[in-house]
Design a protein around this motif. Structure first.
Motif, PDB file in Angstrom:
ATOM      1  N   TYR A  86       0.609  -1.196  -0.045  1.00  0.00           N
ATOM      2  CA  TYR A  86      -0.010   0.166   0.071  1.00  0.00           C
ATOM      3  C   TYR A  86       0.872   1.421  -0.167  1.00  0.00           C
ATOM      4  O   TYR A  86       0.441   2.343  -0.456  1.00  0.00           O
ATOM      5  N   LYS A  89       1.792   1.638  -3.597  1.00  0.00           N
ATOM      6  CA  LYS A  89       0.727   2.126  -4.382  1.00  0.00           C
ATOM      7  C   LYS A  89       0.491   3.654  -4.152  1.00  0.00           C
ATOM      8  O   LYS A  89       0.255   4.313  -5.263  1.00  0.00           O
ATOM      9  N   ALA A  90       0.829   4.280  -2.913  1.00  0.00           N
ATOM     10  CA  ALA A  90       0.603   5.599  -2.777  1.00  0.00           C
ATOM     11  C   ALA A  90       1.733   6.406  -3.363  1.00  0.00           C
ATOM     12  O   ALA A  90       1.560   7.509  -4.126  1.00  0.00           O
ATOM     13  N   LEU A  92       3.230   5.520  -6.167  1.00  0.00           N
ATOM     14  CA  LEU A  92       3.086   5.443  -7.615  1.00  0.00           C
ATOM     15  C   LEU A  92       1.748   6.277  -7.808  1.00  0.00           C
ATOM     16  O   LEU A  92       1.790   6.981  -9.101  1.00  0.00           O
ATOM     17  N   LYS A  93       1.019   6.384  -7.304  1.00  0.00           N
ATOM     18  CA  LYS A  93      -0.235   7.048  -7.245  1.00  0.00           C
ATOM     19  C   LYS A  93       0.161   8.661  -7.140  1.00  0.00           C
ATOM     20  O   LYS A  93      -0.178   9.652  -8.054  1.00  0.00           O
ATOM     21  N   GLU A  94       1.133   9.255  -6.165  1.00  0.00           N
ATOM     22  CA  GLU A  94       1.514  10.489  -6.263  1.00  0.00           C
ATOM     23  C   GLU A  94       2.297  10.957  -7.266  1.00  0.00           C
ATOM     24  O   GLU A  94       2.345  11.911  -8.003  1.00  0.00           O
ATOM     25  N   LYS A  95       3.277   9.764  -7.792  1.00  0.00           N
ATOM     26  CA  LYS A  95       4.078   9.911  -9.046  1.00  0.00           C
ATOM     27  C   LYS A  95       3.583   9.690 -10.450  1.00  0.00           C
ATOM     28  O   LYS A  95       4.507   9.252 -11.267  1.00  0.00           O
ATOM     29  N   ALA A  96       2.360   9.631 -10.531  1.00  0.00           N
ATOM     30  CA  ALA A  96       1.695   9.053 -11.615  1.00  0.00           C
ATOM     31  C   ALA A  96       2.262   9.644 -12.942  1.00  0.00           C
ATOM     32  O   ALA A  96       2.538  10.951 -12.945  1.00  0.00           O
ATOM     33  N   TRP A 139       2.980  11.358   1.245  1.00  0.00           N
ATOM     34  CA  TRP A 139       2.988   9.963   1.011  1.00  0.00           C
ATOM     35  C   TRP A 139       1.962   9.223   2.225  1.00  0.00           C
ATOM     36  O   TRP A 139       1.186   8.455   1.989  1.00  0.00           O
ATOM     37  N   LEU A 142      -1.647   9.841   1.653  1.00  0.00           N
ATOM     38  CA  LEU A 142      -2.099   8.906   0.261  1.00  0.00           C
ATOM     39  C   LEU A 142      -2.242   7.521   0.936  1.00  0.00           C
ATOM     40  O   LEU A 142      -3.262   6.713   0.639  1.00  0.00           O
ATOM     41  N   TYR A 143      -1.323   6.981   1.907  1.00  0.00           N
ATOM     42  CA  TYR A 143      -1.135   5.671   2.214  1.00  0.00           C
ATOM     43  C   TYR A 143      -2.633   5.564   3.011  1.00  0.00           C
ATOM     44  O   TYR A 143      -3.107   4.435   2.917  1.00  0.00           O
ATOM     45  N   GLU A 146      -5.690   5.218   1.259  1.00  0.00           N
ATOM     46  CA  GLU A 146      -5.675   3.440   0.889  1.00  0.00           C
ATOM     47  C   GLU A 146      -6.310   2.425   1.705  1.00  0.00           C
ATOM     48  O   GLU A 146      -6.850   1.818   1.201  1.00  0.00           O
TER      49      GLU A 146
END
Length: 879
Positions: A86, A89-90, A92-96, A139, A142-143, A146
């Motif tokens: 997770y 995932k946070a 990669l979401k922030e660094k999309a 992060w 975001l985590y 999730e």
């Protein structure tokens, strides 16, 4: 650290076992205290129940399990693997849309920072905030977003809930808690123990009266090699003198040097009392063991083929790691397939292409692989993926046809347990595709350490520094005690401000905490045996080292370690036979002028490639457009452009445009068909067009009138029973004084040497270099000697255009008279070329294979240099 009452071993045994918990700082101390208690009871001839003994983390997990009785709707508790997933995932979401270098490593550091904040109650002050902490805070938000929808707890949340439950008297706690091995307590541990004390629990620290070593010797070695040799010699001698003693070598760099040390130990102890009676206590990640690495390589292929073609490097990794499912014969065939793939133009294979290749080697397993590819083309949850992994292994016949060694048997059991642990993620994570699941499983295997069990007949333990805590031997030698090893350098978490970590006393984050740990460890070393030897090397390589500051009390008794001679057995007198002849050769010779070139540079090189079929294992092609392909394209474009061209044609702009367009179209079809990228094709063709136009312009503007007589013509040639085929790139015809003269041209797509260098190679050297042009102009007898206008390399690059070579008649308008060879000079050099070339033909026919080279530069592009061992030959001759 708070002060708790100290108790002895005897006092511990008086506490009610059912109401007592012994909590140790690590698993090694748990094993140690159990051994000590059992030994003590045996000496007292007593039989009583032992208290529960467990490492701190295990005790905490057991306590957490009881929370379910107080939470009717107890949430899922995420394990470390799920938490990292997770966090990743946070990230990669922030660094999309951005490339993240190593998200799994970043996730591990972020997860650790999150735990540390709870464990050490780190409150970052405003003046301590830095960019790394701001990134962590973003992060973390975001985590948490999730995991909130999951109604799940992570480790910090579980810790908070446990502390609240203890403070609210909801958990059953022991009446007595005994601590062992804690030199400092975190803020959370102190709060936890305070909660226990508030409920009436008595907290103690266990003091063990272990005898300190009665003999401590300190040595300084010349270097780390001498230090190791001396320690191994000491171990052999000690066991010879005291066969029943238990010894230990403590090596701080054990983890990094394990492979090297195993080789040295096997060689040193072979045939001695220590042969196969030593054990190296070093664990490696499960995925680094051969059998598991092989499985994961083939699993990766199954996962990658779900996304389309797979690059050859990834396929080769599986082919060269066929340690299960394939027997020795088929494993060898897979290695041959790997070699063949490296020679191909393509950089990737489709599933169908790979299965077809595999069918030629092992049809049954090829079918299994194809079937499993279909089964892997799904999205499953982790428990289902675990079953898919088991089914796949079963279909492949894991662990294989060979009988398992003891280590591999243990390894298989550990791997099966890892699959079971992976299935536990089922409720923690969503459904995953093949690649996502396998990547997660790979990370789990990296975090799972495996070490083969220690056998009972071991008398010498090879351990790291950590293993000295709780260890007990008769004699111990600790190597490498430099100031870099003890104390170690602090290792603070990069996402939390160092000032904050220092203020809160985070373990291993500051020099002070590292010194505390070093003192405890050094104390454990001094109590680990009756006889202790401490040593450090004066240098490692070129680096001069200092002793550890903990050795300061012993420096007055430091001794220089006597050098130990390496065990070299007296060599027997051997008869030396210098044989430079291989088997004679007759008939067709492959390789064309390249074989002659290798024979001239080094006869053994030529023999190895021609007769032994040796070749260098090339790297996997990583791009569709390599230099070999570009060279072929340029050669083909020039061939089609200049075929039957006349001087007048080159002055006809329409002719040039038409001929060049046709040449480019033909070359694209024949050479660039393997290139999938339209952009790359266009760039390559544009470059070829520009080079061809520049070369045509040079021939049109600088050359005297000529016509092209031949392009890419093959010549068959026989000499000394050998049959060769040579191909000449281009031959120009120049008519002068009613007589046809011929200029031999060889295209070069790389940089050319200077004219003087070629003259040296053709006129002065004992053995020819770049001999294709002398070959064409002499022994092929394509034209009489007096009708050879010259020989030249043509440069097919955008840096320079034109020719580099030698001439006996003018071919350009700006020629210099002094650059031309006279007819007699040309005749003389032609005769010399014929003699030297005939000598090379004779050498090949007779099997001449002497290992000699006039210059090391001659072997710059030698593909069999390791086989030649020319440096070793030179050393022997010098000796």
């Amino acid at each position: 650290m708070p002060t708790y009452s100290s108790i002895s071993l005897e006092q511990l045994l008086t506490l009610p076992a059912a109401q007592t918990a012994v909590i140790t700082a690590n698993n090694r101390l748990s094993v140690f205290i159990k051994t000590v208690l059992l030994s003590h009871l045996k000496s007292q001839n007593k039989t009583i129940s032992l208290p529960a003994i467990s490492p701190y983390k295990a005790w905490l997990a057991q306590l957490a399990d009881t929370l379910v009785f107080h939470h009717a709707d107890m949430p899922i508790v995420l394990n470390e693997t799920a938490q990292r997933w997770y966090w990743q995932k946070a990230i990669l979401k922030e660094k999309a849309g951005e490339e993240v270098l190593n998200p799994s490593a970043a996730a591990a550091s972020l997860s650790q920072a999150h735990r540390l904040q709870t464990e050490w109650q780190i409150d970052v002050h405003d003046d301590e905030i830095n960019p790394e902490y701001e990134a962590f805070a973003a992060w973390r938000l975001l985590y948490q977003q999730e995991i909130v929808p999951l109604a799940a707890w992570d480790t910090p949340r579980l810790a908070k809930e446990m502390l609240d439950a203890i403070n609210n008297r909801q958990l059953r706690v022991p009446n007595h808690v005994v601590l062992l091995g804690f030199y400092s307590l975190s803020a959370y541990q102190r709060s936890l123990l305070d909660g226990l004390v508030a409920q009436g629990t008595q907290v103690y620290t266990l003091t063990l009266h272990r005898e300190v070593a009665n003999s401590v010797q300190v040595f300084q070695a010349k270097d780390n090699q001498q230090e190791l040799l001396a320690a191994l010699h000491w171990a052999k001698q000690s066991i010879q003198d005291y066969p029943k003693h238990k010894l230990a070598l403590v090596i701080p760099s054990l983890q990094e040097d394990a492979a090297y040390l195993r080789r040295v130990l096997n060689k040193t102890f072979a045939g001695t009392a220590l042969d196969k009676r030593w054990h190296m206590a070093v664990g490696r990640p499960l995925v680094e063991w051969g059998l598991v690495r092989s499985v994961m390589a083939w699993f990766s292929l199954l996962a990658d083929f779900q996304k389309g073609k797979v690059v050859l490097a990834k396929i080769g990794e599986a082919l060269l790691n066929a340690e299960f499912a394939f027997d020795t014969y088929h494993a060898d065939q897979l290695a041959v397939l790997d070699s063949d793939l490296r020679e191909e133009d393509s950089i990737a294979l489709s599933r169908t292409q790979f299965v077809e290749r595999l069918k030629r080697i092992q049809p049954d397993l090829a079918q299994v692989f194809d079937d499993k590819c279909m089964a892997w083309h799904q999205t499953y949850r982790c428990a289902d993926w675990a079953q898919v992994y088991r089914d796949t292994l079963s279909a492949f016949g894991f662990p294989g046809v060979m009988s398992l060694s003891s280590v591999n048997y243990q390894l298989c059991r550990a791997f099966e347990q890892a699959i079971k642990n992976f299935a536990l993620l089922d409720e923690m994570l969503p459904a995953l595709n093949a690649s996502e699941a396998l990547q997660l499983f790979q990370q789990q295997l990296m975090q799972t350490s495996f070490q083969a069990q220690r056998t009972k007949d071991v008398v010498l333990d090879i351990v790291g520094l950590y293993e000295t805590e709780g260890g007990q031997w008769d004699s111990v030698w600790v190597l490498g005690l430099t100031d870099k090893v003890l104390p170690q350098m602090p290792n603070p978490n990069p996402y939390l401000p160092v000032r904050s970590q220092r203020r809160c006393g985070v373990m291993h984050a500051t020099p002070e905490s590292e010194m505390q740990w070093a003192n405890q460890l050094f104390n454990a070393i001094l109590h680990s045996a009756q006889r202790v030897i401490l040593s450090w090397p004066h240098q490692v390589g070129d680096e001069v080292l200092r002793h550890s500051s903990l050795l300061k009390p012993y420096l007055s008794q430091v001794q220089l370690l006597a050098e130990v001679e390496r065990g070299v057995e007296e060599s027997l007198a051997l008869e030396v036979i210098r044989d430079t002849k291989g088997l004679p050769k007759q008939g067709q010779v492959k390789g064309g002028y390249g074989t002659l070139e290798r024979q001239s540079k080094n006869p053994l090189w030529a023999y190895a490639t021609l007769r032994l079929n040796l070749k260098q294992l090339p790297a996997y092609p990583d791009t569709e457009l390599n230099s070999f392909l570009v060279g072929n394209l340029l050669h083909l474009v020039m061939e089609r452009c200049y075929a039957n061209a006349t001087y007048a044609d080159l002055h006809d702009k329409a002719w040039v445009e038409t001929r060049l367009s046709e040449a480019l179209a033909y070359a694209e079809e024949k050479v660039l068909s393997v290139v999938s990228s339209k952009v790359l094709k266009e760039l390559c063709l544009q470059r070829a067009k520009e080079i061809a136009l520049e070369f045509i312009a040079y021939d049109r503007d600088k050359r005297l009138p000529f016509e092209v007589a031949e392009v890419e013509r093959s010549y068959d040639f026989s000499s000394h029973g050998l049959d060769f085929r040579f191909k000449v790139d281009r031959v120009d015809r120049i008519d002068q004084d009613g007589l046809a003269h011929y200029m031999f041209i060889d295209y070069k797509t790389g940089s050319l040497s200077r004219e003087n260098e070629y003259k040296d190679r053709w006129f002065i050297r004992e053995r020819l270099l770049d001999l294709q042009l002398p070959l064409y102009a002499s022994v092929l007898k394509r034209a009489p000697v007096n009708q050879v206008a010259g020989i030249a390399f043509a440069n097919l690059s955008r840096k320079t255009q034109g020719y580099v070579g030698i001439w006996q008649m003018a071919t350009t308008a700006d020629y210099k008279e002094d650059k031309l060879l006279s007819e007699s000079e040309w005749l003389s050099i032609n005769q010399t070329w014929q003699q030297k070339l005939e000598g090379l033909f004779q050498e090949i026919a007779e099997g001449e294979a002497s290992n000699r080279a006039l210059s090391h530069k001659d072997l710059t592009y030698c593909e069999v240099t390791p086989f030649l061992r020319l440096h070793a030959v030179e050393e022997e001759e010098n000796d």
